[in-house]
Design a protein around this motif. Structure first.
Motif: not given
Length: 393
Positions: A117, A132-133, A135, A157-158, A161, A163-164, A166, A228
Motif C-alpha cells: 500500500p 492496480y493492486g 492482493g 491497499f484498496v 490503488v 483497483n484491487l 483479489v 475490488v
C-alpha cells in the motif's frame, strides 16, 4: 496490455517471477518491466526470472536482510524509509510504453502486506498511469496473525490503488497438498487467469486480428471507478485430429476440420463456457449480481470464436450482474483450448471479506487479552511479597 509489475514481499515476488515465465511460454508480451522488493535476502535469491538488478532489498538497517517476521507495521515503516531505493529501480522503466503499474503482494505476511500500500500511494502521487493492486488473501488455516494482517492490509491497499484485484488462497488450496505444491499450483492459476485477461488484444506479426478487439483501454475502463475486482475463468480443450484439422469436444463435432463446425452448437457452447466462468470458482468468491462493470474475453482458435455466441454471453452477463457496463470481445490464439475469462469490477457482495474482517477483529481482541494476561503472569512470577530483593539497577 503492457504492465510494469512490482512484486512486494515473498508471495508478490514469486507471482511476478511466474508471470515472466508465462510471458516467455506464451509470447504474450504483457510484462514490460518486472521488479521484486523484499526485506528478506533469501526470498530474492530464490527468484529465477526477474533480473538481478531489479531485485531490491529494503530495510537492511533495521532487519539485516532477514525479513520482518510477519510484522506488517514494520513492513510499512521500512517501505516508507527506503522508498527511494524502490523508486531508483522504477526510474529504469520506460513508463511511456506502459499502460499501468501492477503491485502484487500477499496480504497475510509482513513485507508485502505492509509495503505494497505504501508503494501504491507513492506511485499514484508521481505517475498519471493507473496503479492496480493484486492482493493474495491467506488461507483461514494459516493462523490468526495472518488473518489480522490481511484484514488491515486489505482496507489500506484498496484505498491506495485504482483497483484491487483479489485472489483468495482459501478457495484454491486442495486437501492433502503440500504447502509448496499448493502455492505453486495457486501461482499458476493466478498467472493463467490474469494472463489471458491482460494479454487480450496483443497482436504479433502474422497473427490474426480479433473480430471484436479487446485492448488495454477496455480493461482500464472496466477497472475505472476503483473498488475490488475478481476474475472468473473456464476452458475446454480443442484437440487436433489426424488430418490436421481442429476437432473438439467444444463443438461436439465429428467429421474433420472446420467443415465439422456447427454455428448453432458453437454459439451454445460459448454461452455455456461464459456461465461456467462467471458462476464457477472466482479468484475472489462473491455474488456477481451488483458488480458495477464487467469484461468478457473469449480466447482460442478463431474458427471457434463465434461472434453470436460472444454477444449472447455478454448479454447474459449483463442480465446476471445488472450492470450496463459489460464489455466483450475475442482474442484469437493458436492454442489447443477455448477459454472464457471474465473480469468483474466493483463487486461489493463478498462474504469472504466480511468474514475475514470479523475473524481479524476477534484475533485482535484475543491478542490484546493474551498480552495483558502475559504481563500480569510475568509480574506475579518475579514479585515476591515475603522477601523483596533489590534489583541490580
Amino acid at each position: 496490455m503492457k504492465l510494469a509489475m512490482i512484486g512486494f514481499g515473498q508471495a508478490g515476488g514469486k507471482v511476478v517471477d511466474r508471470f515472466l515465465d508465462y510471458d516467455d511460454r506464451t509470447n504474450s508480451g504483457i510484462v514490460r518491466a518486472a521488479i521484486a522488493v523484499n526485506s528478506a535476502k533469501a526470498d530474492l535469491m530464490g527468484l529465477t526470472n526477474i533480473p538481478q538488478e531489479n531485485r531490491i532489498l529494503i530495510g537492511q538497517a533495521r532487519v539485516k536482510g532477514h525479513g520482518v517476521g510477519a510484522d506488517n507495521e514494520l513492513g510499512a515503516e521500512i517501505a516508507e524509509e527506503d522508498i527511494d531505493e524502490v523508486q531508483n529501480a522504477v526510474d529504469s522503466i520506460p513508463t511511456h510504453e506502459v499502460d499501468a503499474f501492477l503491485v502484487v503482494a500477499g496480504m497475510g505476511g509482513g513485507t508485502g502486506s505492509g509495503g505494497a500500500p505504501v508503494l501504491a500511494k507513492h506511485l499514484k502521487r508521481i505517475y498519471t498511469i493507473p496503479v492496480y493492486g493484486l492482493g493474495i488473501l491467506p488461507g483461514t488455516d494459516e493462523g490468526g496473525i495472518y488473518t489480522l494482517n490481511a484484514a488491515r492490509s486489505f482496507q489500506t491497499f484498496v484505498r491506495e490503488v485504482d483497483n484491487l484485484l483479489v485472489f483468495d488462497n482459501d478457495s484454491w488450496r486442495q486437501t492433502g497438498e503440500s504447502m509448496e505444491g499448493g502455492y505453486d499450483q495457486i501461482n499458476e492459476e493466478i498467472v493463467r487467469r490474469f494472463g489471458v485477461l491482460f494479454g487480450a488484444g496483443e497482436v504479433g506479426e502474422g497473427q490474426e486480428v480479433a473480430e471484436s478487439v479487446v485492448d488495454s483501454s477496455e480493461i482500464i475502463n472496466t477497472l475505472s471507478g476503483g473498488g475490488v475486482s475478481t476474475v472468473g475463468y473456464a476452458s475446454e480443450d480443442v484437440e487436433l485430429n489426424t488430418s490436421g484439422g481442429l476437432l473438439s469436444r467444444f463443438t461436439g463435432g465429428g467429421g474433420g476440420g472446420n467443415d465439422g463446425l456447427d454455428a448453432a452448437n458453437t454459439t451454445n457452447r460459448i454461452t455455456s463456457l461464459v456461465r461456467k466462468a462467471a458462476l464457477g470458482r472466482l479468484t475472489l468468491p462473491c455474488e456477481i449480481d451488483g458488480a458495477e462493470r464487467a469484461l468478457l474475453v473469449l480466447s482460442g482458435p478463431s474458427e471457434y470464436l463465434n461472434r453470436k455466441g460472444i454477444e449472447r454471453g455478454r448479454k447474459w452477463l449483463e442480465e446476471e450482474t445488472g450492470s450496463m457496463e459489460v464489455r466483450g470481445g475475442d482474442f484469437p490464439r493458436q492454442v489447443p483450448e477455448v477459454s472464457a475469462a471474465i473480469l468483474l469490477s466493483g463487486v461489493t457482495n463478498v462474504p469472504r471479506i466480511k468474514r475475514l474482517q470479523q475473524v481479524a477483529i476477534e484475533a485482535q481482541d484475543n491478542m490484546e487479552d493474551i498480552q495483558s494476561e502475559s504481563q500480569q503472569n510475568l509480574e506475579s512470577l518475579v514479585e515476591d511479597d515475603e522477601d523483596e530483593l533489590e534489583p541490580l539497577f
